[in-house]
Design a protein around this motif. Sequence first.
Motif, PDB file in Angstrom:
ATOM      1  N   PRO A  83     -19.261  19.170  -6.470  1.00 20.02           N
ATOM      2  CA  PRO A  83     -18.630  17.873  -6.761  1.00 20.02           C
ATOM      3  C   PRO A  83     -17.978  17.207  -5.549  1.00 20.02           C
ATOM      4  N   GLU A  84     -17.330  18.021  -4.686  1.00 19.92           N
ATOM      5  CA  GLU A  84     -16.625  17.472  -3.519  1.00 19.92           C
ATOM      6  C   GLU A  84     -17.552  16.659  -2.623  1.00 19.92           C
ATOM      7  N   GLN A  85     -18.851  16.987  -2.677  1.00 21.01           N
ATOM      8  CA  GLN A  85     -19.793  16.257  -1.821  1.00 21.01           C
ATOM      9  C   GLN A  85     -19.894  14.794  -2.228  1.00 21.01           C
ATOM     10  N   ALA A  86     -19.517  14.483  -3.462  1.00 21.82           N
ATOM     11  CA  ALA A  86     -19.568  13.084  -3.908  1.00 21.82           C
ATOM     12  C   ALA A  86     -18.603  12.236  -3.100  1.00 21.82           C
ATOM     13  N   ILE A  87     -17.388  12.725  -2.950  1.00 24.88           N
ATOM     14  CA  ILE A  87     -16.402  11.913  -2.232  1.00 24.88           C
ATOM     15  C   ILE A  87     -16.697  11.913  -0.725  1.00 24.88           C
ATOM     16  N   LEU A  88     -17.129  13.063  -0.221  1.00 23.46           N
ATOM     17  CA  LEU A  88     -17.471  13.108   1.214  1.00 23.46           C
ATOM     18  C   LEU A  88     -18.670  12.204   1.488  1.00 23.46           C
ATOM     19  N   GLY A  89     -19.652  12.221   0.575  1.00 21.53           N
ATOM     20  CA  GLY A  89     -20.841  11.380   0.734  1.00 21.53           C
ATOM     21  C   GLY A  89     -20.507   9.904   0.669  1.00 21.53           C
ATOM     22  N   LEU A  90     -19.611   9.528  -0.226  1.00 22.69           N
ATOM     23  CA  LEU A  90     -19.221   8.116  -0.338  1.00 22.69           C
ATOM     24  C   LEU A  90     -18.468   7.651   0.906  1.00 22.69           C
ATOM     25  N   ARG A  91     -17.551   8.495   1.383  1.00 17.50           N
ATOM     26  CA  ARG A  91     -16.797   8.114   2.587  1.00 17.50           C
ATOM     27  C   ARG A  91     -17.758   7.862   3.741  1.00 17.50           C
ATOM     28  N   GLN A  92     -18.779   8.705   3.837  1.00 19.95           N
ATOM     29  CA  GLN A  92     -19.731   8.572   4.934  1.00 19.95           C
ATOM     30  C   GLN A  92     -20.682   7.389   4.714  1.00 19.95           C
ATOM     31  N   LEU A 100      -5.605   5.547   4.257  1.00 18.68           N
ATOM     32  CA  LEU A 100      -4.170   5.244   4.268  1.00 18.68           C
ATOM     33  C   LEU A 100      -3.500   6.009   3.132  1.00 18.68           C
ATOM     34  N   ARG A 101      -2.546   6.839   3.482  1.00 18.14           N
ATOM     35  CA  ARG A 101      -1.844   7.633   2.470  1.00 18.14           C
ATOM     36  C   ARG A 101      -0.339   7.427   2.599  1.00 18.14           C
ATOM     37  N   PRO A 102       0.198   6.467   1.883  1.00 12.69           N
ATOM     38  CA  PRO A 102       1.637   6.231   1.950  1.00 12.69           C
ATOM     39  C   PRO A 102       2.407   7.281   1.154  1.00 12.69           C
ATOM     40  N   VAL A 128      -2.086   7.783   8.365  1.00 10.04           N
ATOM     41  CA  VAL A 128      -3.391   7.160   8.609  1.00 10.04           C
ATOM     42  C   VAL A 128      -4.320   8.279   9.067  1.00 10.04           C
ATOM     43  N   ARG A 129      -5.185   8.669   8.166  1.00  6.63           N
ATOM     44  CA  ARG A 129      -6.064   9.825   8.405  1.00  6.63           C
ATOM     45  C   ARG A 129      -7.478   9.343   8.722  1.00  6.63           C
ATOM     46  N   GLU A 130      -8.041   9.835   9.813  1.00 11.74           N
ATOM     47  CA  GLU A 130      -9.438   9.515  10.114  1.00 11.74           C
ATOM     48  C   GLU A 130     -10.307  10.223   9.076  1.00 11.74           C
ATOM     49  N   VAL A 135     -14.164  18.100  12.027  1.00 11.69           N
ATOM     50  CA  VAL A 135     -14.820  19.323  11.597  1.00 11.69           C
ATOM     51  C   VAL A 135     -15.478  19.144  10.204  1.00 11.69           C
ATOM     52  N   TYR A 136     -15.039  18.101   9.484  1.00  9.24           N
ATOM     53  CA  TYR A 136     -15.619  17.831   8.170  1.00  9.24           C
ATOM     54  C   TYR A 136     -17.110  17.528   8.238  1.00  9.24           C
ATOM     55  N   PHE A 137     -17.517  16.794   9.265  1.00 13.22           N
ATOM     56  CA  PHE A 137     -18.890  16.299   9.288  1.00 13.22           C
ATOM     57  C   PHE A 137     -19.718  16.880  10.432  1.00 13.22           C
ATOM     58  N   GLY A 241      -4.984  15.536   8.791  1.00 10.26           N
ATOM     59  CA  GLY A 241      -4.519  14.536   7.825  1.00 10.26           C
ATOM     60  C   GLY A 241      -4.635  15.031   6.393  1.00 10.26           C
ATOM     61  N   ASP A 242      -5.673  15.782   6.128  1.00 12.71           N
ATOM     62  CA  ASP A 242      -5.850  16.366   4.796  1.00 12.71           C
ATOM     63  C   ASP A 242      -4.656  17.252   4.466  1.00 12.71           C
ATOM     64  N   ILE A 243      -4.305  18.100   5.409  1.00  9.97           N
ATOM     65  CA  ILE A 243      -3.248  19.085   5.178  1.00  9.97           C
ATOM     66  C   ILE A 243      -1.871  18.405   5.125  1.00  9.97           C
ATOM     67  N   TYR A 276     -10.520   3.618  -3.544  1.00 12.21           N
ATOM     68  CA  TYR A 276      -9.110   3.888  -3.872  1.00 12.21           C
ATOM     69  C   TYR A 276      -9.039   5.070  -4.814  1.00 12.21           C
ATOM     70  N   GLU A 277      -8.260   6.052  -4.422  1.00 14.68           N
ATOM     71  CA  GLU A 277      -8.193   7.278  -5.229  1.00 14.68           C
ATOM     72  C   GLU A 277      -6.828   7.940  -5.065  1.00 14.68           C
ATOM     73  N   PRO A 278      -6.397   8.648  -6.119  1.00 16.41           N
ATOM     74  CA  PRO A 278      -5.185   9.457  -5.960  1.00 16.41           C
ATOM     75  C   PRO A 278      -5.476  10.579  -4.976  1.00 16.41           C
TER      76      PRO A 278
HETATM   77  C1  IPM Z   1      -8.691  14.892  -0.143  1.00 19.67           C
HETATM   78  C2  IPM Z   1      -9.429  16.066  -0.710  1.00 19.67           C
HETATM   79  C3  IPM Z   1     -10.846  16.087  -0.168  1.00 19.67           C
HETATM   80  C4  IPM Z   1     -10.749  16.248   1.333  1.00 19.67           C
HETATM   81  C5  IPM Z   1     -11.771  17.153  -0.787  1.00 19.67           C
HETATM   82  C6  IPM Z   1     -11.858  16.992  -2.282  1.00 19.67           C
HETATM   83  C7  IPM Z   1     -13.133  17.145  -0.187  1.00 19.67           C
HETATM   84  O1  IPM Z   1      -8.745  17.245  -0.441  1.00 19.67           O
HETATM   85  O2  IPM Z   1      -9.136  13.751  -0.349  1.00 19.67           O
HETATM   86  O3  IPM Z   1      -7.667  15.092   0.502  1.00 19.67           O
HETATM   87  O4  IPM Z   1     -10.646  17.363   1.840  1.00 19.67           O
HETATM   88  O5  IPM Z   1     -10.772  15.222   2.032  1.00 19.67           O
END
Ligand code: IPM
Length: 352
Positions: A83-92, A100-102, A128-130, A135-137, A241-243, A276-278
């Motif tokens: 499932p995670e590939q959906a969001i990674l695929g859309l971002r790409q 932007l994560r306030p 502001v996360r790239e 390493v993601y891609f 930025g994720d962390i 836009y996503e939580p």
């Molecule tokens: C996020 C999530 C995603 C990411 C996952 C679901 C791939 O943790 O949006 O922060 O790592 O970017």
Amino acid sequence: MKIAVLAGDGIGPEIMVEALKVLDALRLPEVTLWQGDVGGIGYHRHGHPLPPETLEMTKAADAVLFGAVGDPTCDTLERHLRPEQAILGLRQALGLFANLRPAQMFAGLEDLSALRPEISRTIDLLIVRELNGDVYFGEKAIRTLDDGRRQGFDFMSYAEDEVRRIAHVAFRAAQGRQKKLTSVDKANVLETSQLWRDVVIEVAKDYPDVQLSHMYVDNAAMQLVRDPGQFDVVVTGNLFGDILSDQASMCVGSIGLLASASLGETQTQFGTKGLYEPIHGSAPDIAGQGKANPMAMILSAAMMLRHSFGREAEAVRIETAVAKALADGIKGADLGGTAGTSQVGDAVVARL
Ligand code: IPM
Ligand code: MG
């Protein structure tokens, strides 16, 4: 205003209902909603987490409203089908490189923060996360070495243009806030970070009004809990930025409150195309029980109105209504309260 609505998995559909309820209550003219499958539900119905028809829909839309993806029944699938590939695929695919994560403290929630109230009270920052590199891609695999040992690797890299464009986004964001930018890297160890830092310093010449500082990511993690009030805008790579954004959410009190915007360079007739996503996930453990907090989803819809549709006034109305609901004690289980998902949505609508 064409909005692709991708509710996804777990609590995604429940919280999406509430965000759409809030949008509907604003009675905006000319809104068209398209619904698409994504994530585990995309895989189960169409054999892929990002079915082609969903991808086409998002390409034709002005904005994407995204719930959450993640489905434990898919955990053993090959990585490209998870499932995670959906969001990674859309971002790409949509070139959404700026996330932007306030994170800001809501009045009345100080005691819910993992930090002491006098410290949590000071939080008002923007990460502001790239989102398209790092390493993601990069190339990644688990391979077997000549001596028979398995080795996992993920290639980390940033090209200078990738750093430059996210740096510009961050400097401009800082200009609209307290004019303080902290660039977070690991330049004491990583060459990727050294280039990052060099390029950010070059870009800074265009923004003499912004005060730039640099911080190693380990120190940034510490400073975020020691003295989060020192941060205004933080710019960093995809992994850091994720962390740090998850960490920031607990400083505020709940991950159920943090919204995000992912923007690229595409302009629509109203603004910048975005997703836009939580920042929270699909929370399968509480899915279908009507107890997920929809506030992050609702606040994501507000960000959509601001960035993709140029409707700042309506965005502020939603954000103010959420803040009022919280101040009035409308709290979901994640905040130690008893309000259910639809109750929270109704409470926000009532305060619009
Ligand atoms: C996020 C999530 C995603 C990411 C996952 C679901 C791939 O943790 O949006 O922060 O790592 O970017
Ligand atoms: Mg994350």
